[in-house]
Each structure stands twice: as C-alpha cells, then as structure tokens.
Enzyme design. Sequence first.
Site, PDB file in Angstrom:
ATOM      1  N   ASP A  35       0.840  -1.205   0.000  1.00  0.00           N
ATOM      2  CA  ASP A  35       0.000   0.000   0.000  1.00  0.00           C
ATOM      3  C   ASP A  35       0.882   1.265   0.000  1.00  0.00           C
ATOM      4  O   ASP A  35       1.723   1.439   0.868  1.00  0.00           O
ATOM      5  CB  ASP A  35      -0.884  -0.052   1.257  1.00  0.00           C
ATOM      6  CG  ASP A  35      -2.118   0.816   1.183  1.00  0.00           C
ATOM      7  OD1 ASP A  35      -2.007   1.965   0.727  1.00  0.00           O
ATOM      8  OD2 ASP A  35      -3.183   0.345   1.607  1.00  0.00           O
ATOM      9  N   THR A  74      -6.941   3.700  -1.816  1.00  0.00           N
ATOM     10  CA  THR A  74      -6.708   2.279  -1.526  1.00  0.00           C
ATOM     11  C   THR A  74      -7.738   1.346  -2.152  1.00  0.00           C
ATOM     12  O   THR A  74      -7.391   0.333  -2.751  1.00  0.00           O
ATOM     13  CB  THR A  74      -6.723   2.080   0.002  1.00  0.00           C
ATOM     14  OG1 THR A  74      -5.691   2.887   0.555  1.00  0.00           O
ATOM     15  CG2 THR A  74      -6.482   0.635   0.371  1.00  0.00           C
ATOM     16  N   ASP A 157      -9.320  -4.157   5.636  1.00  0.00           N
ATOM     17  CA  ASP A 157     -10.409  -4.982   5.105  1.00  0.00           C
ATOM     18  C   ASP A 157     -10.618  -4.715   3.617  1.00  0.00           C
ATOM     19  O   ASP A 157     -10.841  -5.629   2.829  1.00  0.00           O
ATOM     20  CB  ASP A 157     -11.703  -4.763   5.905  1.00  0.00           C
ATOM     21  CG  ASP A 157     -12.146  -3.318   5.989  1.00  0.00           C
ATOM     22  OD1 ASP A 157     -12.377  -2.711   4.947  1.00  0.00           O
ATOM     23  OD2 ASP A 157     -12.266  -2.796   7.113  1.00  0.00           O
ATOM     24  N   ASP A 332      -1.351  -0.238  -4.655  1.00  0.00           N
ATOM     25  CA  ASP A 332      -2.700   0.263  -4.935  1.00  0.00           C
ATOM     26  C   ASP A 332      -2.685   1.724  -5.393  1.00  0.00           C
ATOM     27  O   ASP A 332      -3.634   2.214  -5.975  1.00  0.00           O
ATOM     28  CB  ASP A 332      -3.580   0.110  -3.687  1.00  0.00           C
ATOM     29  CG  ASP A 332      -2.973   0.780  -2.459  1.00  0.00           C
ATOM     30  OD1 ASP A 332      -1.739   1.042  -2.447  1.00  0.00           O
ATOM     31  OD2 ASP A 332      -3.725   1.044  -1.509  1.00  0.00           O
ATOM     32  N   HIS A 333      -1.593   2.416  -5.108  1.00  0.00           N
ATOM     33  CA  HIS A 333      -1.399   3.808  -5.515  1.00  0.00           C
ATOM     34  C   HIS A 333      -0.006   4.208  -5.062  1.00  0.00           C
ATOM     35  O   HIS A 333       0.637   3.466  -4.312  1.00  0.00           O
ATOM     36  CB  HIS A 333      -2.443   4.752  -4.896  1.00  0.00           C
ATOM     37  CG  HIS A 333      -2.569   4.616  -3.398  1.00  0.00           C
ATOM     38  ND1 HIS A 333      -1.600   5.065  -2.536  1.00  0.00           N
ATOM     39  CD2 HIS A 333      -3.516   4.042  -2.622  1.00  0.00           C
ATOM     40  CE1 HIS A 333      -1.963   4.790  -1.295  1.00  0.00           C
ATOM     41  NE2 HIS A 333      -3.112   4.153  -1.311  1.00  0.00           N
TER      42      HIS A 333
END
Length: 541
Positions: A35, A74, A157, A332-333
């Site tokens: 992440d 995210t 999550d 994710d980024h």
Amino acid sequence: MRLFGLALLALLLPAATLSQPARPAPKLIVAISVDQFSADLWDEYRPTFAGGLARLARGTAYRNGYQGHAATETCPGHSTILTGSRPSRTGIIANNWFDLALTRSDKSVYCSEDERVPGSSSTHYTVSPMHLKVPTLGELMKRRDPASRNVAVAGKDRAAIMMGGHVTDQRWYWDGKTFVTDSTTAPVPKTLAAVNTAVAAAIAAPQAALVPPPLCTAKSRIVPIEGGGKPVGAGTFAHAAGDVRGFRASPQFDGAILALAASLFQEMQLGRGGATDLLSIGLSATDYVGHSYGTEGAEMCVQLLSLDRDLGDFLSLLDHSGVDYAVVLTADHGGQDIPERLREQGVANAARVDPALAASAVGKAIGARLGLAGPVLIGESSFGDIYLDRALKPAERARALAAAVAVYSAHPQVEAVYTKEQLRRTPSPTASPDKWSLIERARASFDQDRSGDFIVLLKSRITPIPDTRFYVATHGSPWDYDRRVPILFWRPGMAGAARDEAVETADIMPTLAAMIGLAIQPGSIDGKCLAGVEGTACPAR
Ligand SMILES: [Zn+2]
C-alpha cells in the site's frame, strides 16, 4: 560461441516466431500489494534492496506501472489488481462515496460495506464485497475448478475484500485490534489464535527506539510540520506500550500480516492441492508510515528496508516448501512527501490545501450568496467527488452547480473541474496510461450511479491535509507521483528483464490468467496480457 550463435539466430528470426514456450502453470500465485509503494520509492530504493524486493527485481520488473485513474485511493487501487479492470468498471470509484438516496442519516458509503445491514455506517460498517461489480481472478479460478483456493490476508479490510472478491476460502484483515474475518462459513484456521496472541504481545510491550541502518540515518533529520502536527523525520519508531496506531504505522505491522499469510500457507497446504491456488496479501504498513511521517524521511527508509528483509524471509519459506509458485507485487497507488520537506528540496509549489476549498465551506458560501438553504454541496474533502444537495429544486441545482464550478475553477490551487455530464461524454482511454489526459484519468474513476455531480482535481503538489494532527501526508491525486507504481513478476528461474514501457495494474490479472491457462472472456476486462513477462503465452488478440 554457442551463446553468440543463439543470440544471432534470435536476431534473424521474425519476432512472431520468438514467442516463448509457456511454462507449466504454477501451483500457487502469490499476489502482493504494498500500500502506497510508489514507483518513485521503487526507483530510489531499488539499488539498496538485498532481500525479497531484490529478488523480485530480478524477475520481469515494470518500473512504469500505472494505477491510471484519477482517484488514487486504496479501495479503487486494490480493485484493479486482480480484476483486470479500472474503477470505472469495478464500480469502486473511491474509498467512500455518497449515496444521497440512503434512508440512514449517514449518506457516506464505505467501499467494502453492506449499507443495507441495519446499524451499518460508513465508519462502523458491516464488511462486504457487494459493491465490487466484477469477479476477481481467484473467483474465476474457482469457477473453472472448485479445487482452487482463493485466500486473502491484509492489513485493511478493503484490500482483502477487493483482492479476494466475492467468493474466498479465507479472508482475514486487521480491525484495529486483531485479525478478523467477516466470513461466517469458513473454518477458523488453527494457527490464527497464535498469530493474534503474538501480535497482541508485540503491541502490549513498549517499542524501544530502533537504531536505523546507516543508509536511513543519513535521512534522519527533524522537519517541522504546518497545521498543528508533530515534527517528523527521526525514524526511530519508538512507541509506548499499547500504542496500536504506533504499531500500525511501523514495520512490525507488515511482519504480522506476513506471519498470518505464512501460517495460512502452511496450514491450508496452499499449492499442494489439485488446482492452482491464489494467496493475495495486502501489506498496509507502508501506507500508514507514509501518512504519518511522509515518504522521504528516515521512517520510510526503515520501513522499506524492513519490508525487503521480511519479504525475503517469506519467499524463503515458500522456497523450502518445494511448491512451484509465482509472485506478482504491485501497489494500490503511489504517494508523495510532506510539502514542508518537498519545499526544502526545491519543489517550490508544494503546499497544503486552502481549507476554504472544503466542499462544506464552498457549499456554505454559495448558499449564502444565492439564498439557498441547506449544505448545498456534499463532499468528503476539498477534492474528488462532490454532490449537490438533493433537497435543491432543479433550477436551484443548476445555479448551484454553475456557481460551484466557477468558485473551484477560479481557485489558484485547483487544476480542473469536470461535471458528471462531461465525464459521461468522455470515452474510456485507450492509449498507454502515461499518455492519458486529465479528463481521461477522471473518466477511469467514473461511475454513473456513484460519482459526484462534479469532481475537483487539485494542482500537482497540493497536499489535501490542512490539519496535520492525525496525518501529515497523503495520496489521491491524478498526478504521476500517486499513479505510478512498480509491477514485478517473479518465478523461480525467470531470466531478469527490467522494462520501461508504461503498463496498467489492470494488465496483471490477464497476465496471471495466461500463466495458468485460464481463458478470459473478450471484452470483459480493461487490461491486456503482458507478453513481456517471461514464460507467459498471451492469447492471440
Ligand atoms: Zn493511504
């Protein structure tokens, strides 16, 4: 001589006949998302990695991967990795969007909640994959052969939900205190209690200051923060007993996630069944470190070197199992550093956002000027999706929209404002993601039913956190520091290839599908199989 002869032969043959023979399908795919691991960090640290990340760098390594869409958050980012699709197709346009038709008082919807469950809210939500509009690779593998296992482990999550999808054999994530699942049917792994006990003990103990390795000591320097936040830059990660937030924003957190992933791998005997299994892992600590300390200080340095070492240990465990596995690692980024340190390094336009740009503030000002009651505008922040209050009459809506577009467009920190109508008329981008225009980036995050009435894109290097008491840095912009991420493929024995062409994270899923001989229905995804990944025979297009 023999090697020279082979190389010469390769030059003489037409390219089409050079396609590599496909290797047998791996028995296990390990898909890792780090992440906020930007390609900028990858480029910077790659020469210093010696563990797991160094190993993955020796596979097929794309340094110009793109989470091409504008809303670089995210949930959208994780939704692209194993679905082969952009957020405009996955439906995951942001971490949170607004559904003003909801009957509950909280109109904000969290991306992986089921808001239909009584008592669910965007902050105390009932976890669910229901908003994800497409299947994941793991789901398609299970459809082909029910013997395939689809397992997801993550610090968040939303990472486990978006990488695992609707049908998983196990999915576990951190709820702020412990690893939990929303599954009511999967058996609880026997090793779970041991992992949770070990993590609880780690949190309960005070964390003494780490001594950063020499490379990171060189980056250790205290930087004051505007907006009320504490100075950052020491890189010691010292925290008090019971400090869960301190634990989460430290290398220990990724260690815990990998420990859980390793225990599920062993207990479930992944890669030893009748069909290929998928283990997706969302490593969240890098993101919390970035938000808490920025990306260019000693903290991120220690985090990335620790991650490199922990990933090396994790891959060694897979090696010793004898299972034939393949790894893909991406993010994710991306992210960017705090404006205070960026300015010291010569990025003169780095700044924190003007609080007057918050949707609530602009809505209030417009309401007073036009004589409109209510909030007028509804939005999470100073950028992204902004909605018009549904209580406005049609003529009032039109006036409010025109006024809002004018106010935002005139502000020196705003790059562009696009209305829903403009985005609806914009075709999905077809060029390479490094060539997309701004409106095309926004189009890749657009969903007719979920997107705002207009979207605001801030100028490059504007950090949308004016109050820094909780977090000091973030991502979410349409700029390349937030869009560009590494995409690394690795299998044992793979000859290394460092690739510079721009590719999309949506290309990962069809590439893995080709690796395991899984046919993907034409037109059902946005990504394309990457023929540059050694040993992958992409289907003819
Ligand atoms: Zn984040």
